[in-house]
Scaffold this motif. Structure first.
Motif, PDB file in Angstrom:
ATOM      1  N   PRO A  96       0.837  -1.204   0.000  1.00 47.97           N
ATOM      2  CA  PRO A  96       0.000   0.000   0.000  1.00 47.97           C
ATOM      3  C   PRO A  96       0.871   1.252   0.000  1.00 47.97           C
ATOM      4  CG  PRO A  96      -0.031  -1.056   2.154  1.00 47.97           C
ATOM      5  CD  PRO A  96       0.713  -1.964   1.224  1.00 47.97           C
ATOM      6  N   PRO A  97       0.334   2.360  -0.492  1.00 48.44           N
ATOM      7  CA  PRO A  97       1.131   3.587  -0.512  1.00 48.44           C
ATOM      8  C   PRO A  97       1.498   4.021   0.903  1.00 48.44           C
ATOM      9  CG  PRO A  97      -1.145   4.027  -1.142  1.00 48.44           C
ATOM     10  CD  PRO A  97      -0.998   2.548  -1.012  1.00 48.44           C
ATOM     11  N   LYS A  98       2.658   4.639   1.019  1.00 48.62           N
ATOM     12  CA  LYS A  98       3.119   5.080   2.341  1.00 48.62           C
ATOM     13  C   LYS A  98       2.253   6.221   2.844  1.00 48.62           C
ATOM     14  CE  LYS A  98       7.899   3.822   1.633  1.00 48.62           C
ATOM     15  NZ  LYS A  98       9.272   4.282   1.572  1.00 48.62           N
ATOM     16  N   GLN A  99       2.012   6.180   4.150  1.00 43.90           N
ATOM     17  CA  GLN A  99       1.239   7.262   4.758  1.00 43.90           C
ATOM     18  C   GLN A  99       2.219   8.311   5.274  1.00 43.90           C
ATOM     19  OE1 GLN A  99      -1.241   5.541   7.733  1.00 43.90           O
ATOM     20  NE2 GLN A  99      -2.598   4.589   6.257  1.00 43.90           N
ATOM     21  N   VAL A 100       1.846   9.547   5.135  1.00 45.97           N
ATOM     22  CA  VAL A 100       2.694  10.643   5.571  1.00 45.97           C
ATOM     23  C   VAL A 100       2.186  11.134   6.915  1.00 45.97           C
ATOM     24  CG1 VAL A 100       3.512  12.951   4.996  1.00 45.97           C
ATOM     25  CG2 VAL A 100       3.102  11.290   3.188  1.00 45.97           C
ATOM     26  N   ARG A 101       3.109  11.251   7.856  1.00 47.50           N
ATOM     27  CA  ARG A 101       2.731  11.773   9.175  1.00 47.50           C
ATOM     28  C   ARG A 101       3.001  13.272   9.194  1.00 47.50           C
ATOM     29  NH1 ARG A 101       4.267   7.508  13.818  1.00 47.50           N
ATOM     30  NH2 ARG A 101       3.786   5.646  12.630  1.00 47.50           N
ATOM     31  N   ILE A 102       2.045  14.000   9.757  1.00 44.71           N
ATOM     32  CA  ILE A 102       2.250  15.438   9.907  1.00 44.71           C
ATOM     33  C   ILE A 102       2.028  15.804  11.358  1.00 44.71           C
ATOM     34  CG2 ILE A 102       1.613  15.979   7.536  1.00 44.71           C
ATOM     35  CD1 ILE A 102      -1.118  16.835   8.542  1.00 44.71           C
ATOM     36  N   SER A 103       2.632  16.875  11.779  1.00 44.49           N
ATOM     37  CA  SER A 103       2.514  17.299  13.166  1.00 44.49           C
ATOM     38  C   SER A 103       1.118  17.876  13.420  1.00 44.49           C
ATOM     39  CB  SER A 103       3.574  18.344  13.500  1.00 44.49           C
ATOM     40  OG  SER A 103       3.307  19.533  12.779  1.00 44.49           O
ATOM     41  N   ALA A 104       0.725  17.894  14.681  1.00 40.77           N
ATOM     42  CA  ALA A 104      -0.575  18.440  15.060  1.00 40.77           C
ATOM     43  C   ALA A 104      -0.642  19.924  14.713  1.00 40.77           C
ATOM     44  CB  ALA A 104      -0.825  18.220  16.542  1.00 40.77           C
ATOM     45  N   ASP A 105       0.499  20.630  14.851  1.00 42.98           N
ATOM     46  CA  ASP A 105       0.537  22.055  14.543  1.00 42.98           C
ATOM     47  C   ASP A 105       0.239  22.290  13.053  1.00 42.98           C
ATOM     48  OD1 ASP A 105       1.085  24.842  14.987  1.00 42.98           O
ATOM     49  OD2 ASP A 105       3.033  24.504  14.009  1.00 42.98           O
ATOM     50  N   LEU A 106       0.856  21.510  12.178  1.00 41.95           N
ATOM     51  CA  LEU A 106       0.628  21.648  10.741  1.00 41.95           C
ATOM     52  C   LEU A 106      -0.802  21.252  10.386  1.00 41.95           C
ATOM     53  CD1 LEU A 106       1.637  22.228   7.904  1.00 41.95           C
ATOM     54  CD2 LEU A 106       2.463  19.864   7.791  1.00 41.95           C
ATOM     55  N   ALA A 107      -1.317  20.204  11.013  1.00 43.64           N
ATOM     56  CA  ALA A 107      -2.684  19.771  10.750  1.00 43.64           C
ATOM     57  C   ALA A 107      -3.673  20.850  11.158  1.00 43.64           C
ATOM     58  CB  ALA A 107      -2.977  18.475  11.505  1.00 43.64           C
ATOM     59  N   ALA A 108      -3.410  21.540  12.267  1.00 39.67           N
ATOM     60  CA  ALA A 108      -4.291  22.614  12.723  1.00 39.67           C
ATOM     61  C   ALA A 108      -4.238  23.788  11.729  1.00 39.67           C
ATOM     62  CB  ALA A 108      -3.891  23.066  14.114  1.00 39.67           C
ATOM     63  N   ARG A 109      -3.039  24.112  11.231  1.00 44.02           N
ATOM     64  CA  ARG A 109      -2.916  25.210  10.283  1.00 44.02           C
ATOM     65  C   ARG A 109      -3.612  24.891   8.955  1.00 44.02           C
ATOM     66  NH1 ARG A 109       3.056  26.633   9.551  1.00 44.02           N
ATOM     67  NH2 ARG A 109       3.419  24.611  10.448  1.00 44.02           N
ATOM     68  N   LEU A 110      -3.618  23.619   8.565  1.00 44.82           N
ATOM     69  CA  LEU A 110      -4.255  23.224   7.325  1.00 44.82           C
ATOM     70  C   LEU A 110      -5.766  23.029   7.488  1.00 44.82           C
ATOM     71  CD1 LEU A 110      -1.643  20.660   5.966  1.00 44.82           C
ATOM     72  CD2 LEU A 110      -2.048  22.986   5.171  1.00 44.82           C
TER      73      LEU A 110
END
Length: 116
Positions: A96-110
């Motif tokens: 399966p395609p790799k999942q990308v982890r993002i920080s909570a701060d970046l997720a909140a900004r997005l």
């Protein structure tokens, strides 16, 4: 001025000089790509009904290839030729395609996280 195939008149690709395909190149010289009546290596793959039945029975390109003794890519090409590849997952049989982890701060900004 656009260049066209000397045999069939289709437009030529960037690296094609006179003919658009090997078939046109041979046909212009009166030769056939395959001898008339020559045996096909995998005759099952040239029968769309047989191929459709195998797919309907749950067969994949990998299982069909193993059954008749050819490469998976050969079966996929036959499926495409028969118009049977619309609902086939191109990643079937692969990781399966790799999942990308993002920080909570970046997720909140997005805007991916709801404010608590």
């Amino acid at each position: 001025m656009s260049r066209t195939c000397l045999f069939c008149g289709r437009p030529l690709g960037r690296h094609q000089k006179k003919y658009c395909s090997r078939e046109c190149h041979l046909a212009a010289r009166g030769l056939a790509l395959r001898k008339e009546g020559a045996a096909q290596k995998y005759p099952q793959l040239h029968d769309p009904d047989w191929l459709a039945a195998k797919i309907a029975a749950g067969g994949t390109a990998t299982t069909i290839a193993a059954e008749i003794g050819c490469a998976r890519a050969t079966v996929r090409a036959a499926m495409q030729q028969a118009g049977l590849n619309q609902d086939i997952d191109p990643r079937r049989g692969r990781a399966p395609p790799k999942q990308v982890r993002i920080s909570a701060d970046l997720a909140a900004r997005l805007g991916l996280l709801e404010a608590a």
